[in-house]
Design a protein around this motif. Structure first.
Motif, PDB file in Angstrom:
ATOM      1  N   SER A   1       0.830  -1.214   0.000  1.00 33.81           N
ATOM      2  CA  SER A   1       0.000   0.000   0.000  1.00 33.81           C
ATOM      3  C   SER A   1       0.866   1.267   0.000  1.00 33.81           C
ATOM      4  CB  SER A   1      -0.983   0.005   1.176  1.00 33.81           C
ATOM      5  OG  SER A   1      -0.316   0.205   2.396  1.00 33.81           O
TER       6      SER A   1
ATOM      7  N   GLU B   1       1.021   6.917   7.190  1.00 33.07           N
ATOM      8  CA  GLU B   1       2.228   6.443   6.481  1.00 33.07           C
ATOM      9  C   GLU B   1       2.208   6.912   5.035  1.00 33.07           C
ATOM     10  OE1 GLU B   1       3.519   2.366   6.829  1.00 33.07           O
ATOM     11  OE2 GLU B   1       2.460   2.116   8.724  1.00 33.07           O
TER      12      GLU B   1
ATOM     13  N   HIS C   1       8.589   3.085   8.817  1.00 29.49           N
ATOM     14  CA  HIS C   1       8.395   2.168   9.945  1.00 29.49           C
ATOM     15  C   HIS C   1       7.179   2.630  10.746  1.00 29.49           C
ATOM     16  CE1 HIS C   1       9.611  -0.758  12.939  1.00 29.49           C
ATOM     17  NE2 HIS C   1       9.288   0.141  13.851  1.00 29.49           N
ATOM     18  N   PRO C   2       6.328   1.696  11.168  1.00 31.26           N
ATOM     19  CA  PRO C   2       5.077   2.099  11.825  1.00 31.26           C
ATOM     20  C   PRO C   2       5.198   2.329  13.330  1.00 31.26           C
ATOM     21  CG  PRO C   2       5.029  -0.247  11.423  1.00 31.26           C
ATOM     22  CD  PRO C   2       6.337   0.254  10.854  1.00 31.26           C
TER      23      PRO C   2
HETATM   24  C1  GRF Z   1       3.907  -0.732   6.790  1.00 26.27           C
HETATM   25  O1  GRF Z   1       3.256  -0.651   8.033  1.00 26.27           O
HETATM   26  C2  GRF Z   1       5.320  -0.223   6.872  1.00 26.27           C
HETATM   27  O2  GRF Z   1       5.461   0.829   7.801  1.00 26.27           O
HETATM   28  C3  GRF Z   1       6.075  -1.429   7.355  1.00 26.27           C
HETATM   29  O3  GRF Z   1       5.474  -2.520   6.710  1.00 26.27           O
HETATM   30  C4  GRF Z   1       4.130  -2.183   6.361  1.00 26.27           C
HETATM   31  C5  GRF Z   1       4.018  -2.360   4.886  1.00 26.27           C
HETATM   32  O4  GRF Z   1       2.702  -2.159   4.427  1.00 26.27           O
HETATM   33  N1  GRF Z   1       7.486  -1.290   7.084  1.00 26.27           N
HETATM   34  P1  GRF Z   1       2.436  -2.022   2.869  1.00 26.27           P
HETATM   35  O5  GRF Z   1       3.043  -3.276   2.230  1.00 26.27           O
HETATM   36  O6  GRF Z   1       3.110  -0.777   2.401  1.00 26.27           O
HETATM   37  O7  GRF Z   1       0.954  -1.987   2.718  1.00 26.27           O
END
Ligand code: GRF
Length: 200
Positions: free
Chosen positions: A12, A173, A108-109
């Motif tokens: 995403s 994000e 990073h979340p």
């Molecule tokens: C996100 O939460 C990002 O911060 C972490 O992994 C997840 C990836 O989600 N590193 P997506 O594949 O971008 O939907």
């Protein structure tokens, strides 16, 4: 500036960056290639459906550095200048970090340096923090500890589950990554020690 995005799963953040670049919200940037190390990554199919250049580069049991060399070669073949990790679930080897030093970003979340590593949203809930969020940083040899470019704060609600918290963070994000990539692509920043400062 040509962007390359590395993914392993849902993708995403990759899609958010792809849309932003396509709509001119990352001035001067063009998405050159999306690379996945996982054959069944949902993001790979989404990227292909958007007409983006996609590559599958699986590890196939090879040593990390060898796998990374193939990715480096593919990025260079696409003239990539800035690499964005977006849910890329493999640690990068020193070979990769050296090849794209100062030109590799990760999202990073959590509010780094809190809760590095896996399951950051679960770590935040378990710790009982009232605020968490997401961070975009330069990638170096450390785990989620390279110089911070930007972060965004998100509240933790009393009735949050890992899923509801992760979903609230994910919305931010997508915005944050776009803004951070736009800043780096613009070149309007300088690094002093560990500090990434916006040039006036
Ligand atoms: C996100 O939460 C990002 O911060 C972490 O992994 C997840 C990836 O989600 N590193 P997506 O594949 O971008 O939907």
């Amino acid at each position: 500036m040509k962007l390359g995005i590395l993914i392993s799963g849902r993708g995403s953040n990759m899609l958010a960056l792809a849309r932003a670049a396509g709509e001119g919200r990352i001035p001067g940037a063009e998405l050159a290639v999306v690379i996945s190390d996982q054959r069944d990554a949902q993001g790979l199919a989404h990227a292909a459906a958007m007409g983006l250049e996609t590559l599958l580069i699986e590890r196939r049991g090879r040593p990390r550095a060898e796998h990374d060399r193939e990715i480096i070669a593919a990025l260079r073949a696409h003239k990539v200048e800035l690499v964005c990790l977006a849910g890329y679930m493999r640690l990068l080897s020193p070979v990769f970090i050296e090849a794209f030093r100062g030109r590799t970003l990760n999202i990073h979340p959590s509010l780094l340096p809190a809760f590095p590593g896996l399951d950051a949203q679960r770590q935040a809930l378990a710790h009982g923090v009232k605020w968490t969020g997401c961070t975009v940083h330069f990638v170096d040899e450390t785990l989620d500890a390279g110089p911070i470019i930007a972060l965004r704060v998100v509240p933790v609600e009393d009735d949050d589950t890992v899923e509801t918290l992760a979903a609230r963070i994910l919305v931010e994000e997508h915005n944050l990554y776009t803004e951070a990539v736009a800043l780096v692509a613009s070149g309007h920043y300088k690094i002093e020690g560990r500090r990434v400062l916006v040039k006036k």
